[in-house]
Design an enzyme around this catalytic site. Structure first.
Site: not given
Length: 179
Positions: A37, A40, A65, A133-134, A159, A161
């Protein structure tokens, strides 16, 4: 990241040093799982850091940009993406604080599992949007957002899957609470 396997054969542990006492014999896996915990919560915090870094990188890139005579930040779609990213980051941050307060009181193990599942998926989405955005440069290794996407993706595995966390921890505890 590297991982290694170690094995102890014919290793003696004095009774005073056994975790869980006699009841803990043969239950090492379950005792380890109970300690996840805190990990996590830490993984959720890492995901928040990745999201924040991706957001800042996307905002900075969009502001600098120029495309068709305007910065990418001038476009409404970019602003909408950044706003949604900020909303997810802030909601995840506030939820994380709440779960951390619960855990400081010895509570919140279910909430920590749910938080980890939510924030790690949110980090994948936020970093993907930062990459969008890039544009094509987001995939280039010289821009940090490409790394953020990779880092965000692995957090859903650490921690516990996602699938295991959902089935074996969250769903199980929700069913136990309902009974």
């Amino acid at each position: 990241m590297h991982s290694y396997e170690i094995a102890f054969e014919n290793w003696f542990v004095p009774a005073d040093n056994l975790i869980g006492g006699d009841e803990g014999v043969g239950r090492g896996f379950y005792l380890q799982m109970a300690g996840f915990e805190n990990g996590r919560l830490q993984t959720a915090a890492r995901a928040l850091g990745v999201m924040q870094a991706a957001y800042e990188a996307a905002y900075d890139y969009a502001g600098g940009r120029v495309v068709f005579g305007h910065t990418v930040l001038d476009y409404q779609l970019t602003r909408a993406k950044l706003a949604r990213m900020a909303v997810l980051i802030q909601s995840a941050r506030q939820c994380s604080y709440d779960v951390a307060r619960l855990m400081a009181k010895g509570e919140g193990s279910l909430e920590a599992s749910m938080l980890k599942a939510y924030v790690c998926r949110a980090a994948e989405w936020v970093t993907r949007e930062a990459m969008q955005i890039h544009g094509g440069m987001g995939y280039a290794e010289e821009y940090a957002v490409s790394r953020y996407c990779v880092d965000a993706r692995v957090l859903s595995i650490f921690e516990g899957a996602d699938e295991t966390l959902a089935l074996k921890v969250v769903a199980r505890r929700l069913v136990e609470q309902a009974v």
